[in-house]
Design a protein around this motif. Structure first.
Motif, PDB file in Angstrom:
ATOM      1  N   LYS A 149       8.312  14.893  -1.888  1.00 15.32           N
ATOM      2  CA  LYS A 149       9.964  13.183  -1.479  1.00 15.32           C
ATOM      3  C   LYS A 149       8.778  12.497  -0.095  1.00 15.32           C
ATOM      4  CE  LYS A 149      13.194  16.013  -2.872  1.00 15.32           C
ATOM      5  NZ  LYS A 149      14.792  16.150  -3.180  1.00 15.32           N
ATOM      6  N   ALA A 150       8.387  12.989   0.005  1.00 12.86           N
ATOM      7  CA  ALA A 150       7.877  11.765   1.402  1.00 12.86           C
ATOM      8  C   ALA A 150       7.071  10.888   0.860  1.00 12.86           C
ATOM      9  CB  ALA A 150       7.350  13.113   2.348  1.00 12.86           C
ATOM     10  N   LEU A 151       5.959  11.305  -0.061  1.00 15.40           N
ATOM     11  CA  LEU A 151       4.870  11.244  -0.820  1.00 15.40           C
ATOM     12  C   LEU A 151       5.188   9.918  -2.111  1.00 15.40           C
ATOM     13  CD1 LEU A 151       2.343  10.371  -1.097  1.00 15.40           C
ATOM     14  CD2 LEU A 151       1.152  12.358  -2.858  1.00 15.40           C
ATOM     15  N   ALA A 152       6.398  10.162  -2.260  1.00 12.65           N
ATOM     16  CA  ALA A 152       7.246   9.389  -3.608  1.00 12.65           C
ATOM     17  C   ALA A 152       7.867   8.386  -2.064  1.00 12.65           C
ATOM     18  CB  ALA A 152       7.952  10.364  -3.790  1.00 12.65           C
ATOM     19  N   MET A 153       8.484   8.895  -1.525  1.00 14.07           N
ATOM     20  CA  MET A 153       8.769   7.291  -0.733  1.00 14.07           C
ATOM     21  C   MET A 153       7.681   6.552  -0.056  1.00 14.07           C
ATOM     22  SD  MET A 153      11.941   9.079   2.060  1.00 14.07           S
ATOM     23  CE  MET A 153      12.175   7.530   2.551  1.00 14.07           C
ATOM     24  N   VAL A 154       7.000   6.339  -0.164  1.00 14.16           N
ATOM     25  CA  VAL A 154       5.531   5.875   0.834  1.00 14.16           C
ATOM     26  C   VAL A 154       4.933   5.206  -0.087  1.00 14.16           C
ATOM     27  CG1 VAL A 154       2.340   5.978   1.882  1.00 14.16           C
ATOM     28  CG2 VAL A 154       4.845   8.119   2.449  1.00 14.16           C
ATOM     29  N   VAL A 155       4.635   5.689  -1.503  1.00 15.56           N
ATOM     30  CA  VAL A 155       4.607   5.018  -3.141  1.00 15.56           C
ATOM     31  C   VAL A 155       5.292   4.425  -3.269  1.00 15.56           C
ATOM     32  CG1 VAL A 155       4.207   5.396  -5.052  1.00 15.56           C
ATOM     33  CG2 VAL A 155       2.842   7.190  -3.067  1.00 15.56           C
ATOM     34  N   ALA A 156       6.513   4.611  -3.345  1.00 14.81           N
ATOM     35  CA  ALA A 156       7.583   3.454  -3.418  1.00 14.81           C
ATOM     36  C   ALA A 156       7.577   2.133  -2.634  1.00 14.81           C
ATOM     37  CB  ALA A 156       9.230   4.030  -3.374  1.00 14.81           C
ATOM     38  N   ALA A 157       6.840   2.872  -0.987  1.00 16.15           N
ATOM     39  CA  ALA A 157       7.008   1.467  -0.100  1.00 16.15           C
ATOM     40  C   ALA A 157       5.808   0.397  -0.629  1.00 16.15           C
ATOM     41  CB  ALA A 157       6.493   2.034   1.147  1.00 16.15           C
ATOM     42  N   MET A 158       4.727   1.029  -0.736  1.00 18.82           N
ATOM     43  CA  MET A 158       3.886   0.859  -1.273  1.00 18.82           C
ATOM     44  C   MET A 158       3.736  -0.170  -2.456  1.00 18.82           C
ATOM     45  SD  MET A 158       0.454   2.090  -3.126  1.00 18.82           S
ATOM     46  CE  MET A 158       1.444   2.408  -4.475  1.00 18.82           C
ATOM     47  N   CYS A 159       4.471   0.003  -3.823  1.00 18.74           N
ATOM     48  CA  CYS A 159       4.819  -0.617  -4.820  1.00 18.74           C
ATOM     49  C   CYS A 159       5.702  -1.658  -4.659  1.00 18.74           C
ATOM     50  CB  CYS A 159       5.750   0.423  -5.490  1.00 18.74           C
ATOM     51  SG  CYS A 159       4.845   1.589  -6.105  1.00 18.74           S
ATOM     52  N   LEU A 160       6.783  -1.506  -3.833  1.00 13.84           N
ATOM     53  CA  LEU A 160       7.795  -2.957  -3.361  1.00 13.84           C
ATOM     54  C   LEU A 160       6.396  -3.717  -2.654  1.00 13.84           C
ATOM     55  CD1 LEU A 160      11.230  -0.981  -1.662  1.00 13.84           C
ATOM     56  CD2 LEU A 160      10.605  -2.817  -4.177  1.00 13.84           C
ATOM     57  N   GLY A 161       6.316  -3.948  -1.502  1.00 13.05           N
ATOM     58  CA  GLY A 161       4.955  -4.553  -0.621  1.00 13.05           C
ATOM     59  C   GLY A 161       3.917  -4.984  -1.458  1.00 13.05           C
ATOM     60  N   ILE A 162       3.384  -4.417  -3.034  1.00 14.88           N
ATOM     61  CA  ILE A 162       2.512  -5.069  -3.515  1.00 14.88           C
ATOM     62  C   ILE A 162       3.335  -5.985  -4.511  1.00 14.88           C
ATOM     63  CG2 ILE A 162       0.717  -4.965  -6.522  1.00 14.88           C
ATOM     64  CD1 ILE A 162      -0.249  -2.141  -4.316  1.00 14.88           C
ATOM     65  N   SER A 163       4.214  -5.469  -4.740  1.00 17.45           N
ATOM     66  CA  SER A 163       5.191  -7.177  -5.853  1.00 17.45           C
ATOM     67  C   SER A 163       5.646  -8.051  -4.988  1.00 17.45           C
ATOM     68  CB  SER A 163       6.472  -5.828  -6.024  1.00 17.45           C
ATOM     69  OG  SER A 163       6.023  -4.587  -7.218  1.00 17.45           O
ATOM     70  N   ILE A 164       6.308  -7.364  -3.937  1.00 12.57           N
ATOM     71  CA  ILE A 164       5.644  -8.912  -2.595  1.00 12.57           C
ATOM     72  C   ILE A 164       5.116  -9.577  -2.469  1.00 12.57           C
ATOM     73  CG2 ILE A 164       6.817  -9.300  -0.710  1.00 12.57           C
ATOM     74  CD1 ILE A 164       8.996  -6.760  -0.711  1.00 12.57           C
ATOM     75  N   ILE A 165       3.506  -8.762  -2.063  1.00  6.91           N
ATOM     76  CA  ILE A 165       2.483 -10.238  -2.386  1.00  6.91           C
ATOM     77  C   ILE A 165       2.744 -10.781  -3.812  1.00  6.91           C
ATOM     78  CG2 ILE A 165       0.243 -10.093  -2.209  1.00  6.91           C
ATOM     79  CD1 ILE A 165       0.671  -7.524  -0.305  1.00  6.91           C
ATOM     80  N   VAL A 166       2.804  -9.714  -5.059  1.00  5.79           N
ATOM     81  CA  VAL A 166       1.978 -10.751  -6.020  1.00  5.79           C
ATOM     82  C   VAL A 166       3.415 -11.629  -6.014  1.00  5.79           C
ATOM     83  CG1 VAL A 166       1.906 -10.671  -8.395  1.00  5.79           C
ATOM     84  CG2 VAL A 166       0.757  -8.206  -6.687  1.00  5.79           C
ATOM     85  N   ALA A 167       3.919 -11.251  -5.963  1.00  5.19           N
ATOM     86  CA  ALA A 167       5.155 -12.455  -6.283  1.00  5.19           C
ATOM     87  C   ALA A 167       5.282 -13.439  -5.365  1.00  5.19           C
ATOM     88  CB  ALA A 167       6.743 -12.151  -6.362  1.00  5.19           C
ATOM     89  N   ALA A 168       4.660 -13.549  -4.414  1.00  9.47           N
ATOM     90  CA  ALA A 168       4.506 -14.615  -3.444  1.00  9.47           C
ATOM     91  C   ALA A 168       3.417 -15.565  -3.943  1.00  9.47           C
ATOM     92  CB  ALA A 168       4.528 -14.376  -1.764  1.00  9.47           C
ATOM     93  N   ALA A 169       2.099 -14.472  -4.104  1.00 10.47           N
ATOM     94  CA  ALA A 169       0.984 -15.496  -4.277  1.00 10.47           C
ATOM     95  C   ALA A 169       1.158 -16.202  -5.835  1.00 10.47           C
ATOM     96  CB  ALA A 169       0.194 -14.593  -5.194  1.00 10.47           C
ATOM     97  N   ILE A 170       1.864 -15.580  -6.495  1.00  8.06           N
ATOM     98  CA  ILE A 170       2.011 -16.590  -7.797  1.00  8.06           C
ATOM     99  C   ILE A 170       2.742 -17.849  -7.875  1.00  8.06           C
ATOM    100  CG2 ILE A 170       3.278 -16.382 -10.978  1.00  8.06           C
ATOM    101  CD1 ILE A 170       1.633 -13.372 -10.994  1.00  8.06           C
ATOM    102  N   HIS A 171       3.822 -16.962  -6.568  1.00  8.23           N
ATOM    103  CA  HIS A 171       4.743 -18.294  -6.914  1.00  8.23           C
ATOM    104  C   HIS A 171       4.015 -19.463  -6.166  1.00  8.23           C
ATOM    105  CE1 HIS A 171       8.482 -20.735  -4.976  1.00  8.23           C
ATOM    106  NE2 HIS A 171       9.171 -19.618  -6.377  1.00  8.23           N
TER     107      HIS A 171
END
Length: 73
Positions: A51-73
């Motif tokens: 579960k700890a790794l799952a939370m780290v991967v989820a945070a990484m996914c959110l971070g990548i998503s925010i960066i991609v959204a900001a770059a595309i916007h």
């Protein structure tokens, strides 16, 4: 009448292209991160219920998503 601006084919097609581009960029960056880690993320999360790794991967996914959204916007 501003609502109908989003229904124009050019705006709709542009939104779909950028959404698809964002999903592809996210997927590629996740695969790169998965390859850089010394163990298999999917097996560690699903089979071993880490579960700890799952939370780290989820945070990484959110971070990548925010960066991609900001770059595309």
């Amino acid at each position: 009448m501003m609502f109908f601006e989003y229904l124009k084919p050019a705006a709709l097609l542009g939104s779909l292209v950028y959404a698809l581009m964002g999903v592809v960029i996210f997927w590629v960056s996740f695969v790169i991160v998965d390859k850089l880690t010394p163990y298999d993320l999917w097996a560690e999360i699903v089979e071993k219920h880490n579960k700890a790794l799952a939370m780290v991967v989820a945070a990484m996914c959110l971070g990548i998503s925010i960066i991609v959204a900001a770059a595309i916007h």
